[in-house]
Design an enzyme around this catalytic site. Structure first.
Site, PDB file in Angstrom:
ATOM      1  CD  GLU A   1     -10.171   3.528   0.858  1.00  0.00           C
ATOM      2  OE1 GLU A   1      -9.352   2.727   0.577  1.00  0.00           O
ATOM      3  OE2 GLU A   1     -10.083   4.750   0.837  1.00  0.00           O
TER       4      GLU A   1
ATOM      5  CB  SER B   1      -0.208  -8.115  -1.250  1.00  0.00           C
ATOM      6  OG  SER B   1      -1.044  -8.985  -0.443  1.00  0.00           O
TER       7      SER B   1
ATOM      8  CE  LYS C   1      -4.317  -1.980   0.155  1.00  0.00           C
ATOM      9  NZ  LYS C   1      -5.181  -1.725  -0.704  1.00  0.00           N
TER      10      LYS C   1
END
Length: 445
Positions: free
Chosen positions: A161, A428, A139
């Site tokens: 969010e 990830s 991210k």
């Protein structure tokens, strides 16, 4: 934000011409079988063997678009203009590259999982270690890119969010780095199961606002973040965390994550002297998956495999597998496959992993599925939990439960493959945030 859905009654016409809206709200159409994508990639830059690409900003074939209230139209257009200028600015690219290297920790390694490969007895398995990045997941790539855009636009407040909390932590991190005010919306159910990340966000100076409406998960957090954005649009940027939402977000977020696939391509060629047989990634909104897929789309011999949340069962409401029962519809700014009931209302979803617990999927994934360029499967909660345990014990790596869905797919697939085959699994994120869930669900001997 209001949601306009296309129900089963209307979906029958979708396979022919695809009615759609332009960025300005005018009508356009895409012929059946046409393949278009948005952003900088067009037919002139497509690799040999790639699906034909026709530039239509904001569209991937019929999918995507910009479905927002008028109050947000100017903000979306401003963001699009600023991003288009930034990606042509050598200074912007150099600064982002330096931050990715010195702050985030890129490049991430491509690790040969020797013991897992030997255990499964088939293909050679490599792990793309996005879990080693600062903040613990991929991210941060997107958050650094968008933070630089916020700075260019002269805004000082960021809303975001989060579901699993990793995007919230990455957003809080870049806001601390750049000196922005930060508000993160998170469903109270996700706050309960991701307490560690809630504390991390607050430690970084973010205000975490719990959302009690709906299912109290990611969809509801996005609703509240968008309401905040509408109210404070002059001073606030919405730092959306996946390849979802209104144009330019799906294209822009993808571009900030393309570095994953660009690195993986160089690394596997160096390690094996050839491209992989398959690339596997988990798919919630789909940012990590599109990030690693995108540089291989033109390589038709490379299988692109996305893994959704199969949840508890195939019953609607028990999973978050959009390609197993989803229908075309508009949700939170974009047109894609959406899990919905007979009346066209958004269905409840479930996954043991908060980051995959979402009823829609990024529009570029919808296009890749339609073009049969990528395949999408589902892993159940139990399979993901078992995969997490196996990787931990064989390789000393505890993956996030989201990434564990991709590991579950390689566990099924690798034994049936040849020993000369090579598979890359995108890890990830790391599993620190999931220790509480793992403790509740796993029996350790």
């Amino acid at each position: 934000m209001a949601t306009a859905l296309i129900t089963k009654k209307h979906a029958a016409g979708i396979s022919g011409s695809h009615p759609s809206k332009s960025a300005k709200g005018g009508a356009t159409s895409a012929k059946k079988g046409s393949a278009s994508t948005s952003g900088s990639q067009g037919s002139k830059t497509a690799k040999p063997g790639a699906p034909k690409l026709v530039v239509t900003p904001g569209r991937f074939g019929p999918w995507g678009g910009r479905y927002v209230p008028e109050t947000l139209m100017a903000a979306c257009e401003e963001l699009e203009r600023e991003y288009e200028k930034a990606k042509r600015d050598p200074r912007f690219k150099a600064r982002l590259g330096e931050l990715l290297k010195s702050f985030a920790g890129r490049p991430t390694p491509l690790f040969f999982a020797r013991r897992l490969s030997e255990k499964l007895g088939g293909a050679k398995i490599y792990l793309k270690r996005e879990d080693l990045l600062h903040t613990g997941a991929h991210k941060i790539n997107n958050c650094l890119g968008q933070a630089l855009l916020v700075e260019r636009m002269g805004k000082h407040r960021v809303v975001a969010e989060t579901g699993a909390g990793q995007h919230g932590v990455a957003t809080a991190t870049v806001c601390a780095l750049f000196g922005f005010e930060c508000v993160v919306y998170m469903g109270t159910e996700d706050m309960r199961r991701q307490e560690l990340n809630v504390f991390r966000m607050r430690l970084l100076g973010a205000e975490v606002r719990g959302v009690d409406s709906g299912s109290r998960t990611l969809k509801d957090a996005i609703n509240e973040a968008m309401r905040d954005w509408v109210t404070n649009v002059r001073t606030t940027h919405y730092l959306l965390g996946s390849v979802l939402g209104a144009h330019p977000y799906p294209t822009m977020v993808r571009d900030f994550h393309r570095v994953i696939g660009q690195e993986a391509r160089k690394q596997v060629l160096q390690a094996e002297g050839k491209l992989p047989t398959a690339i596997i990634a988990c798919v919630g909104g789909g940012s990590n998956a599109i990030g690693i897929f995108h540089d291989f789309i033109g390589d038709k011999k490379v299988q692109l495999i996305g893994v959704e949340a199969g949840g508890r069962s195939e019953k609607l409401g028990d999973h978050a597998a959009r390609f197993q029962g989803g229908l075309p519809g508009v949700l939170q700014g974009t047109y894609s496959y959406v899990l919905q009931d007979e009346a066209g209302q958004i269905a409840s979803t479930h996954s043991v992993s908060a980051g995959l617990d979402y009823p829609s999927i990024g529009p570029e994934h919808a296009w890749l599925a339609d073009q049969k360029r990528a395949e999408y499967f589902a892993a159940s909660d139990a399979e993901a939990l078992d995969a997490c345990k196996m990787l931990a014990r064989l390789e000393g790596i505890i993956p996030a439960l989201e990434s564990s869905h991709a590991v579950a797919e390689v566990i099924k697939r690798a034994p049936k493959m040849k020993k000369s085959d090579v598979v890359i699994v995108n890890i990830s994120g790391r599993g620190d945030k999931d220790v509480g869930i793992l403790r509740e669900n796993l029996q350790l001997d």
